[in-house]
Design a protein around this motif. Structure first.
Motif, PDB file in Angstrom:
ATOM      1  N   SER A 405      74.322  26.065  94.886  1.00  0.00           N
ATOM      2  CA  SER A 405      73.715  27.373  95.085  1.00  0.00           C
ATOM      3  C   SER A 405      72.204  27.192  95.069  1.00  0.00           C
ATOM      4  CB  SER A 405      74.173  28.328  93.976  1.00  0.00           C
ATOM      5  OG  SER A 405      73.760  29.641  94.232  1.00  0.00           O
ATOM      6  N   LYS A 406      71.487  28.076  95.744  1.00  0.00           N
ATOM      7  CA  LYS A 406      70.036  27.960  95.840  1.00  0.00           C
ATOM      8  C   LYS A 406      69.423  27.719  94.466  1.00  0.00           C
ATOM      9  CE  LYS A 406      69.316  29.273 100.276  1.00  0.00           C
ATOM     10  NZ  LYS A 406      68.358  28.754 101.249  1.00  0.00           N
ATOM     11  N   PRO A 407      68.318  26.989  94.333  1.00  0.00           N
ATOM     12  CA  PRO A 407      67.424  26.534  95.408  1.00  0.00           C
ATOM     13  C   PRO A 407      68.021  25.426  96.270  1.00  0.00           C
ATOM     14  CG  PRO A 407      66.715  25.609  93.328  1.00  0.00           C
ATOM     15  CD  PRO A 407      67.816  26.582  93.012  1.00  0.00           C
ATOM     16  N   ASP A 408      67.329  25.149  97.375  1.00  0.00           N
ATOM     17  CA  ASP A 408      67.897  24.315  98.426  1.00  0.00           C
ATOM     18  C   ASP A 408      68.270  22.910  97.986  1.00  0.00           C
ATOM     19  OD1 ASP A 408      67.889  26.324 100.258  1.00  0.00           O
ATOM     20  OD2 ASP A 408      66.039  25.723 101.250  1.00  0.00           O
ATOM     21  N   GLU A 409      67.497  22.321  97.067  1.00  0.00           N
ATOM     22  CA  GLU A 409      67.844  20.981  96.617  1.00  0.00           C
ATOM     23  C   GLU A 409      69.266  20.936  96.061  1.00  0.00           C
ATOM     24  OE1 GLU A 409      63.327  21.282  96.134  1.00  0.00           O
ATOM     25  OE2 GLU A 409      65.083  22.590  96.016  1.00  0.00           O
ATOM     26  N   GLN A 410      69.711  22.050  95.492  1.00  0.00           N
ATOM     27  CA  GLN A 410      71.016  22.067  94.838  1.00  0.00           C
ATOM     28  C   GLN A 410      72.156  22.456  95.774  1.00  0.00           C
ATOM     29  OE1 GLN A 410      70.272  24.462  91.336  1.00  0.00           O
ATOM     30  NE2 GLN A 410      68.922  22.891  90.479  1.00  0.00           N
ATOM     31  N   ILE A 411      71.831  22.721  97.044  1.00  0.00           N
ATOM     32  CA  ILE A 411      72.897  22.820  98.045  1.00  0.00           C
ATOM     33  C   ILE A 411      72.878  21.574  98.931  1.00  0.00           C
ATOM     34  CG2 ILE A 411      73.127  25.318  98.065  1.00  0.00           C
ATOM     35  CD1 ILE A 411      71.247  25.501 100.379  1.00  0.00           C
ATOM     36  N   ARG A 412      72.052  20.589  98.524  1.00  0.00           N
ATOM     37  CA  ARG A 412      71.942  19.327  99.256  1.00  0.00           C
ATOM     38  C   ARG A 412      72.085  18.148  98.291  1.00  0.00           C
ATOM     39  NH1 ARG A 412      66.535  21.500 102.512  1.00  0.00           N
ATOM     40  NH2 ARG A 412      67.531  23.399 103.266  1.00  0.00           N
ATOM     41  N   GLU A 413      72.867  18.337  97.244  1.00  0.00           N
ATOM     42  CA  GLU A 413      73.035  17.299  96.233  1.00  0.00           C
ATOM     43  C   GLU A 413      73.726  16.072  96.823  1.00  0.00           C
ATOM     44  OE1 GLU A 413      74.952  18.689  92.678  1.00  0.00           O
ATOM     45  OE2 GLU A 413      73.321  20.050  92.155  1.00  0.00           O
ATOM     46  N   PRO A 414      73.574  14.924  96.149  1.00  0.00           N
ATOM     47  CA  PRO A 414      74.215  13.696  96.628  1.00  0.00           C
ATOM     48  C   PRO A 414      75.711  13.845  96.860  1.00  0.00           C
ATOM     49  CG  PRO A 414      72.612  13.157  94.944  1.00  0.00           C
ATOM     50  CD  PRO A 414      72.672  14.653  94.998  1.00  0.00           C
ATOM     51  N   MET A 415      76.183  13.259  97.952  1.00  0.00           N
ATOM     52  CA  MET A 415      77.616  13.211  98.273  1.00  0.00           C
ATOM     53  C   MET A 415      78.353  12.507  97.133  1.00  0.00           C
ATOM     54  SD  MET A 415      80.013  13.746 100.596  1.00  0.00           S
ATOM     55  CE  MET A 415      81.605  13.082 101.148  1.00  0.00           C
ATOM     56  N   ILE A 416      79.517  13.048  96.762  1.00  0.00           N
ATOM     57  CA  ILE A 416      80.287  12.467  95.663  1.00  0.00           C
ATOM     58  C   ILE A 416      81.355  11.543  96.235  1.00  0.00           C
ATOM     59  CG2 ILE A 416      81.681  12.939  93.627  1.00  0.00           C
ATOM     60  CD1 ILE A 416      78.792  13.955  93.463  1.00  0.00           C
ATOM     61  N   TRP A 417      81.123  10.250  96.107  1.00  0.00           N
ATOM     62  CA  TRP A 417      82.077   9.258  96.627  1.00  0.00           C
ATOM     63  C   TRP A 417      83.132   8.895  95.592  1.00  0.00           C
ATOM     64  CZ3 TRP A 417      82.284   8.742 101.600  1.00  0.00           C
ATOM     65  CH2 TRP A 417      81.135   9.017 102.366  1.00  0.00           C
ATOM     66  N   SER A 418      82.765   8.909  94.308  1.00  0.00           N
ATOM     67  CA  SER A 418      83.730   8.578  93.257  1.00  0.00           C
ATOM     68  C   SER A 418      83.258   9.189  91.954  1.00  0.00           C
ATOM     69  CB  SER A 418      83.871   7.066  93.102  1.00  0.00           C
ATOM     70  OG  SER A 418      84.707   6.760  92.007  1.00  0.00           O
ATOM     71  N   ASN A 419      84.198   9.672  91.158  1.00  0.00           N
ATOM     72  CA  ASN A 419      83.865  10.197  89.833  1.00  0.00           C
ATOM     73  C   ASN A 419      83.728   9.098  88.797  1.00  0.00           C
ATOM     74  OD1 ASN A 419      86.030  12.564  90.968  1.00  0.00           O
ATOM     75  ND2 ASN A 419      84.003  13.229  90.292  1.00  0.00           N
ATOM     76  N   THR A 420      84.109   7.880  89.165  1.00  0.00           N
ATOM     77  CA  THR A 420      84.067   6.778  88.194  1.00  0.00           C
ATOM     78  C   THR A 420      82.797   5.954  88.307  1.00  0.00           C
ATOM     79  OG1 THR A 420      85.167   5.220  89.697  1.00  0.00           O
ATOM     80  CG2 THR A 420      86.578   6.625  88.327  1.00  0.00           C
ATOM     81  N   GLY A 421      81.954   6.275  89.290  1.00  0.00           N
ATOM     82  CA  GLY A 421      80.748   5.492  89.480  1.00  0.00           C
ATOM     83  C   GLY A 421      80.993   4.138  90.099  1.00  0.00           C
ATOM     84  N   SER A 422      82.188   3.968  90.686  1.00  0.00           N
ATOM     85  CA  SER A 422      82.559   2.655  91.217  1.00  0.00           C
ATOM     86  C   SER A 422      81.974   2.393  92.607  1.00  0.00           C
ATOM     87  CB  SER A 422      84.086   2.546  91.283  1.00  0.00           C
ATOM     88  OG  SER A 422      84.626   3.537  92.156  1.00  0.00           O
ATOM     89  N   ASP A 423      81.434   3.402  93.255  1.00  0.00           N
ATOM     90  CA  ASP A 423      80.906   3.203  94.605  1.00  0.00           C
ATOM     91  C   ASP A 423      79.417   2.902  94.537  1.00  0.00           C
ATOM     92  OD1 ASP A 423      80.059   3.501  97.352  1.00  0.00           O
ATOM     93  OD2 ASP A 423      81.992   4.477  97.704  1.00  0.00           O
TER      94      ASP A 423
END
Length: 550
Positions: A405-423
């Motif tokens: 949700s706005k502000p804009d940085e928070q609708i452009r957050e990093p893509m989530i590839w893994s919840n385990t941090g393995s990527d």
């Protein structure tokens, strides 16, 4: 839509522009008889249909997508590494998403994280890579049948662009007239911005320059023919590097700087400029795909740009209607609106338009947040989007339920590839707020879950790619007879399909009848739930189910 039956029918500074500015529900029942539709405009397969051959596009904010070199910032090589996630080029596999187009948000050098204030229109942002990396991305995408379009931001530059620095430093400079200076033009630095961000005038070295979105992004002066020619040359340059087309930022603001500029005359100037731009791009690639950001809900405001200028204009009004139908779990007769909209678009474009449909983009709160993290509703929104005519656009992470949700940085957050941090390629340029921890299940966690939102997106795109009526067809009305069931036909000149969505949390049964052309749908091609059953004319749909009939 049949040709024979056509009828006329708060952003942060500098990023996108603000918008300005259904049929009657039927009684609810578990089972209701569908009334036959009007048969005056037949939809038989032999009748010529206004088709919209399409691709499924995926919008990528490069900084957030995938990091190839460990600096925490996404880059072009990172996209190359993840192309097989988007489309591996093999139609026999089902692990990839199946998209056939990519929209790259700005990749030019810029002092801002978002990139919409460009300092060099002919090179790549050093955070993202090199021109060789760009060319390799184009080649690798092409191998997989993926078109790549890029954001082209011609309405304004950065205040740090050498053009503006020269313009601001010397009133006698060759570049002075490349920007709009109030005092030079005998204008009073007053009035409100047409982009809705307050005063468009900003003081620099004793004079006021126009910056409709933000003081960091001065508007270029398109009354200057040198500016026009330079922007045409820049467009041609990127097509020569391998780009397949452009998304045109702030397309309606080329000549519309002040709210008082809104007029038929200003619209005509905008359209004429973009027609010249299109003609110039045709010299390099007449098949280049050009989609414009004209942030308006009225079809009449978008349609002029489809006359030998844009192939598509983003359908902001449809996006709102899709989300509203899903939130309220009520049919709002989208096909009725679209038939008339497309009649107008076809008339203006000579039948050459393709709609650009989407749920949300980088300027809007993410759809999963708007739906209060309701996975069932998110699946229904995807079902509607990916069975619409035209080119559907998916905002990166939408397919895994990313939030923001706005502000804009928070609708452009990093893509989530893994919840385990393995990527290793997880980007870290912006701290996670809406998608931290387990709030959003990553790609790795969803890939092998056949009930995940990602699985639903993959399935729907696969259906679309396999079925000509879904991929390329026109749309027609079909009355479901139930207020919580949305239905419409999709048809090419050879194939027909009926799309039915149960938007509710309860099972419904409807009785099918022939469509307006006398076609009867007798077989279930696809359904998102095993409990969907077609028994003669009776169609039973479990809660939150999409079914395709032939």
């Amino acid at each position: 839509m049949l040709l024979a039956g056509c009828t006329s029918g708060t952003n942060t500074p500098g990023e996108g522009d603000n918008p300005e500015g259904a049929g009657e529900a039927l009684p609810a029942a578990e089972e209701q008889q569908v009334k036959p539709a009007d048969k005056e405009t037949p939809q038989a397969a032999s009748v010529e249909v206004d088709e919209q051959p399409s691709n499924v596009f995926y919008e990528i904010f490069v900084r957030s997508f995938y990091d190839s070199n460990g600096d925490g910032i996404g880059d072009l090589n990172g996209i190359i590494e993840k192309l097989d996630y988007l489309n591996d080029g093999d139609p026999n596999t089902t692990e990839d998403l199946g998209i056939t187009g990519i929209w790259l948000m700005p990749i030019n050098p810029s002092p801002s994280y978002h990139g919409y204030d460009v300092t060099d229109y002919r090179s790549i942002h050093p955070d993202y890579g090199t021109m060789d990396d760009f060319k390799r991305l184009m080649e690798e995408a092409d191998k997989r049948g993926i078109q790549v379009i890029m954001d082209l931001v011609v309405n304004h530059s950065s205040v740090q662009h050498p053009w503006f620095e020269e313009s601001a430093s010397d009133t006698q400079s060759d570049k002075r007239d490349w920007y709009v200076w109030a005092e030079d033009q005998g204008k009073a630095p007053s009035g409100s911005s047409a982009a809705g961000s307050g005063s468009p005038w900003h003081l620099k070295n004793g004079a006021h320059y126009m910056g409709a979105f933000w003081d960091g992004m001065p508007d270029l002066n398109f009354d200057n023919e040198e500016v026009q020619q330079e922007m045409k040359d820049i467009g041609k340059f990127w097509l020569e590097q391998g780009a397949d087309g452009f998304r045109l930022d702030a397309a309606k603001h080329i000549f519309e700087d002040l709210a008082s500029d809104k007029s038929e005359e200003t619209l005509a100037k905008n359209v004429a400029w973009w027609q010249e731009f299109r003609t110039s791009m045709n010299e390099v690639n007449p098949d280049a795909y050009i989609v414009g950001e004209v942030w308006e809900n009225a079809a009449s405001s978008i349609s002029p740009y489809l006359d030998k200028a844009f192939d598509s204009g983003f359908n902001f009004g449809l996006a709102e209607k899709i989300i509203s139908a899903v939130q309220n779990e009520r049919d709002n007769n989208l096909a009725f609106t679209l038939e008339r909209t497309y009649g107008l678009f076809s008339k203006v474009s000579g039948g050459e338009f393709t709609d650009a449909v989407f749920l949300t983009n980088h300027d809007q709160n993410r759809v999963f947040t708007q739906l209060n993290r309701n996975v069932d509703q998110a699946k229904m929104a995807a079902g509607i989007l990916l069975t619409m005519p035209g080119n559907p656009f998916i905002y990166y992470g939408e397919e895994i339920g990313m939030q923001g949700s706005k502000p804009d940085e928070q609708i452009r957050e990093p893509m989530i590839w893994s919840n385990t941090g393995s990527d290793k390629g997880q980007t870290t340029w912006e701290p996670l707020k809406y998608n931290e921890g387990d709030r959003t299940q990553g790609v790795e966690q969803q890939l092998n879950d056949d009930q995940s939102l990602l699985a639903r997106y993959r399935t729907l795109i696969q259906w679309r790619n396999e079925m000509p009526a879904l991929r390329d067809g026109a749309i027609g009305q079909y009355t479901s007879g139930h207020e919580q069931v949305m239905a419409y036909t999709r048809m090419t000149s050879e194939k027909q399909a009926l799309v039915v969505h149960n938007l509710s949390d309860t099972e419904v049964v409807i009785t099918l009848t022939e469509d307006s052309g006398g076609h009867v749908f007798t077989s279930m091609a696809h359904a998102t739930a095993d409990g969907a059953v077609l028994n003669g004319a009776e169609l039973a749909l479990p809660p939150y189910t999409t079914a395709i009939l032939e």
